[in-house]
Scaffold this active site. Structure first.
Site, PDB file in Angstrom:
ATOM      1  N   LYS A  13      14.704 -18.433  -7.956  1.00  0.00           N
ATOM      2  CA  LYS A  13      14.011 -17.475  -8.827  1.00  0.00           C
ATOM      3  C   LYS A  13      14.898 -16.276  -9.130  1.00  0.00           C
ATOM      4  CE  LYS A  13      10.616 -16.861  -5.902  1.00  0.00           C
ATOM      5  NZ  LYS A  13      11.070 -17.741  -4.810  1.00  0.00           N
ATOM      6  N   ARG A  88       2.055 -13.150  -5.733  1.00  0.00           N
ATOM      7  CA  ARG A  88       2.320 -14.143  -4.711  1.00  0.00           C
ATOM      8  C   ARG A  88       1.060 -14.650  -4.053  1.00  0.00           C
ATOM      9  NH1 ARG A  88       7.686 -13.144  -3.147  1.00  0.00           N
ATOM     10  NH2 ARG A  88       8.400 -14.454  -1.466  1.00  0.00           N
ATOM     11  N   ARG A 127      22.850 -18.971   1.544  1.00  0.00           N
ATOM     12  CA  ARG A 127      22.748 -17.826   0.615  1.00  0.00           C
ATOM     13  C   ARG A 127      23.445 -16.585   1.154  1.00  0.00           C
ATOM     14  NH1 ARG A 127      17.126 -16.332  -1.548  1.00  0.00           N
ATOM     15  NH2 ARG A 127      16.542 -16.504   0.630  1.00  0.00           N
ATOM     16  N   ARG A 161      20.635 -12.460   4.473  1.00  0.00           N
ATOM     17  CA  ARG A 161      19.359 -11.767   4.671  1.00  0.00           C
ATOM     18  C   ARG A 161      18.808 -12.009   6.070  1.00  0.00           C
ATOM     19  NH1 ARG A 161      15.832 -13.231  -0.603  1.00  0.00           N
ATOM     20  NH2 ARG A 161      14.265 -13.480   1.032  1.00  0.00           N
ATOM     21  N   ARG A 172       7.773 -18.978   5.654  1.00  0.00           N
ATOM     22  CA  ARG A 172       7.704 -18.655   4.212  1.00  0.00           C
ATOM     23  C   ARG A 172       7.254 -19.859   3.397  1.00  0.00           C
ATOM     24  NH1 ARG A 172      13.472 -16.379   4.118  1.00  0.00           N
ATOM     25  NH2 ARG A 172      13.491 -16.599   1.861  1.00  0.00           N
TER      26      ARG A 172
HETATM   27  P1  AP5 Z   1      17.707 -17.481  -4.922  1.00  0.00           P
HETATM   28  O1  AP5 Z   1      17.900 -17.256  -6.379  1.00  0.00           O
HETATM   29  O2  AP5 Z   1      18.031 -16.377  -3.974  1.00  0.00           O
HETATM   30  O3  AP5 Z   1      16.230 -18.070  -4.627  1.00  0.00           O
HETATM   31  P2  AP5 Z   1      14.811 -17.353  -4.683  1.00  0.00           P
HETATM   32  O4  AP5 Z   1      13.852 -18.342  -5.259  1.00  0.00           O
HETATM   33  O5  AP5 Z   1      14.902 -16.020  -5.319  1.00  0.00           O
HETATM   34  O6  AP5 Z   1      14.549 -17.278  -3.122  1.00  0.00           O
HETATM   35  P3  AP5 Z   1      14.010 -16.145  -2.173  1.00  0.00           P
HETATM   36  O7  AP5 Z   1      14.212 -16.680  -0.762  1.00  0.00           O
HETATM   37  O8  AP5 Z   1      14.598 -14.808  -2.495  1.00  0.00           O
HETATM   38  O9  AP5 Z   1      12.537 -16.166  -2.463  1.00  0.00           O
HETATM   39  P4  AP5 Z   1      11.474 -15.592  -1.592  1.00  0.00           P
HETATM   40  O10 AP5 Z   1      10.324 -15.746  -2.505  1.00  0.00           O
HETATM   41  O11 AP5 Z   1      11.332 -16.189  -0.241  1.00  0.00           O
HETATM   42  O12 AP5 Z   1      12.025 -14.121  -1.253  1.00  0.00           O
HETATM   43  P5  AP5 Z   1      11.646 -12.676  -1.782  1.00  0.00           P
HETATM   44  O13 AP5 Z   1      12.845 -11.848  -1.766  1.00  0.00           O
HETATM   45  O14 AP5 Z   1      10.845 -12.766  -3.027  1.00  0.00           O
HETATM   46  O15 AP5 Z   1      18.567 -18.793  -4.552  1.00  0.00           O
HETATM   47  C1  AP5 Z   1      18.620 -19.275  -3.218  1.00  0.00           C
HETATM   48  C2  AP5 Z   1      20.038 -19.821  -2.943  1.00  0.00           C
HETATM   49  O16 AP5 Z   1      20.262 -20.980  -3.733  1.00  0.00           O
HETATM   50  C3  AP5 Z   1      21.173 -18.834  -3.315  1.00  0.00           C
HETATM   51  O17 AP5 Z   1      22.186 -18.966  -2.362  1.00  0.00           O
HETATM   52  C4  AP5 Z   1      21.663 -19.339  -4.692  1.00  0.00           C
HETATM   53  O18 AP5 Z   1      23.047 -19.072  -4.887  1.00  0.00           O
HETATM   54  C5  AP5 Z   1      21.407 -20.837  -4.573  1.00  0.00           C
HETATM   55  N1  AP5 Z   1      21.062 -21.467  -5.852  1.00  0.00           N
HETATM   56  C6  AP5 Z   1      20.268 -20.958  -6.840  1.00  0.00           C
HETATM   57  N2  AP5 Z   1      20.155 -21.836  -7.838  1.00  0.00           N
HETATM   58  C7  AP5 Z   1      20.889 -22.946  -7.467  1.00  0.00           C
HETATM   59  C8  AP5 Z   1      21.173 -24.201  -8.091  1.00  0.00           C
HETATM   60  N3  AP5 Z   1      20.667 -24.521  -9.291  1.00  0.00           N
HETATM   61  N4  AP5 Z   1      21.942 -25.079  -7.420  1.00  0.00           N
HETATM   62  C9  AP5 Z   1      22.455 -24.788  -6.199  1.00  0.00           C
HETATM   63  N5  AP5 Z   1      22.231 -23.603  -5.565  1.00  0.00           N
HETATM   64  C10 AP5 Z   1      21.445 -22.691  -6.195  1.00  0.00           C
HETATM   65  O19 AP5 Z   1      10.645 -12.218  -0.645  1.00  0.00           O
HETATM   66  C11 AP5 Z   1      11.080 -11.956   0.666  1.00  0.00           C
HETATM   67  C12 AP5 Z   1       9.929 -11.411   1.485  1.00  0.00           C
HETATM   68  O20 AP5 Z   1       9.487 -10.167   0.921  1.00  0.00           O
HETATM   69  C13 AP5 Z   1       8.669 -12.265   1.567  1.00  0.00           C
HETATM   70  O21 AP5 Z   1       8.752 -13.258   2.586  1.00  0.00           O
HETATM   71  C14 AP5 Z   1       7.602 -11.213   1.849  1.00  0.00           C
HETATM   72  O22 AP5 Z   1       7.615 -10.824   3.198  1.00  0.00           O
HETATM   73  C15 AP5 Z   1       8.072 -10.032   1.015  1.00  0.00           C
HETATM   74  N6  AP5 Z   1       7.492 -10.044  -0.339  1.00  0.00           N
HETATM   75  C16 AP5 Z   1       8.177 -10.134  -1.517  1.00  0.00           C
HETATM   76  N7  AP5 Z   1       7.323 -10.134  -2.565  1.00  0.00           N
HETATM   77  C17 AP5 Z   1       6.084 -10.057  -2.039  1.00  0.00           C
HETATM   78  C18 AP5 Z   1       4.771 -10.030  -2.600  1.00  0.00           C
HETATM   79  N8  AP5 Z   1       4.573 -10.113  -3.922  1.00  0.00           N
HETATM   80  N9  AP5 Z   1       3.712  -9.941  -1.761  1.00  0.00           N
HETATM   81  C19 AP5 Z   1       3.880  -9.841  -0.421  1.00  0.00           C
HETATM   82  N10 AP5 Z   1       5.085  -9.867   0.189  1.00  0.00           N
HETATM   83  C20 AP5 Z   1       6.179  -9.973  -0.612  1.00  0.00           C
END
Ligand code: AP5
Ligand code: ZN
Length: 215
Positions: A13, A88, A127, A161, A172
């Site tokens: 994402k 979410r 990552r 991270r 997660r």
């Molecule tokens: P990346 O682009 O980083 O993936 P992502 O979908 O953004 O993954 P996240 O782990 O960041 O999502 P998340 O929802 O768990 O975390 P968030 O920060 O929102 O890509 C992943 C890897 O794959 C990278 O290394 C990239 O290079 C690689 N890649 C990408 N595309 C590729 C491809 N096509 N081929 C090969 N490799 C590829 O949330 C973290 C925490 O914050 C949550 O657990 C929660 O505690 C809190 N939080 C955030 N938002 C909320 C909310 N709305 N409500 C409550 N808590 C929240």
């Protein structure tokens, strides 16, 4: 355009949002990045969020919804926005709808990035993200920076991270299935969802997303 990106942790994402936001000239708003920025500045909000994030649990809605609304009220969202990681759960999706209807606007679409779970685990394990800007995302094998440990875009230091541990990722994924997946049906009922197969290279996935947004 006002777009929401949905998909499991590690689906790509953040990676896609960074490119799409540039292409569409709209801000990329990631609640995860906003929390991480607060953590690195040791704000009260960051201190509260960190415990939940490290365990892989959702940060409580009162905190998250307030932070997201504050961000959406900034002037750069006048031409649209790309939301990554928010909403979410159903309470957040409903709060967002209410907020947008108060502003007399609505969403244009929700892109659902679909990736098998074993791929997600591999993506998260390798990552690395940039200390200066959480939207600068790399992978040690799939998308390595030119110089090890250094961001190509800004020269910042790359780090892993603290919630990218096996245990937190397992939580997660569970939270994604129980709390987040129901919002896909919620948006399907509003006719907003396009499913994007997110296997393949970053460029291939971007092209699918761009094609979907043209429709
Ligand atoms: P990346 O682009 O980083 O993936 P992502 O979908 O953004 O993954 P996240 O782990 O960041 O999502 P998340 O929802 O768990 O975390 P968030 O920060 O929102 O890509 C992943 C890897 O794959 C990278 O290394 C990239 O290079 C690689 N890649 C990408 N595309 C590729 C491809 N096509 N081929 C090969 N490799 C590829 O949330 C973290 C925490 O914050 C949550 O657990 C929660 O505690 C809190 N939080 C955030 N938002 C909320 C909310 N709305 N409500 C409550 N808590 C929240
Ligand atoms: Zn950077």
């Amino acid at each position: 355009m006002r777009i929401v990106l949905v998909g499991p942790p590690g689906a790509g994402k953040g990676t896609q949002a960074h490119v799409l936001a540039k292409t569409l000239s709209i801000p990329h708003i990631s609640t995860g990045d906003l929390f991480r920025a607060n953590i690195s500045q040791s704000t009260p909000l960051g201190l509260e969020a960190k415990g939940y994030m490290d365990k892989g649990q959702l940060v409580p809605d009162e905190v998250t919804i307030g932070m997201a609304k504050d961000r959406l009220l900034q002037s750069d969202t006048a031409g649209g926005f790309l939301l990554d990681g928010f909403p979410r759960n159903l309470a957040q999706a409903k709060a967002l709808d209410e907020f947008l209807s108060e502003q007399r606007i609505g969403l244009d679409g929700a892109l659902d990035l679909e990736v098998p779970e074993d791929e997600v685990v591999k993506r998260i394990a390798g990552r690395r993200i940039c200390r200066n800007n959480g939207a600068h995302v790399y992978h040690v094998v799939y998308n390595p920076p030119a110089a090890e440990g250094v961001c190509d875009e800004c020269g910042g230091e790359l780090y892993q991270r603290s919630d990218d541990t096996e245990e937190s990722v397992r939580t997660r994924l569970e939270v994604y299935h129980t709390e987040t997946e129901p919002i896909i049906d919620y948006y399907v009922q509003q006719g907003l969802v396009t499913t994007i197969p997110a296997l393949g290279t970053v460029d291939e996935v971007t092209q699918r997303a761009v094609d979907a947004l043209k429709k």
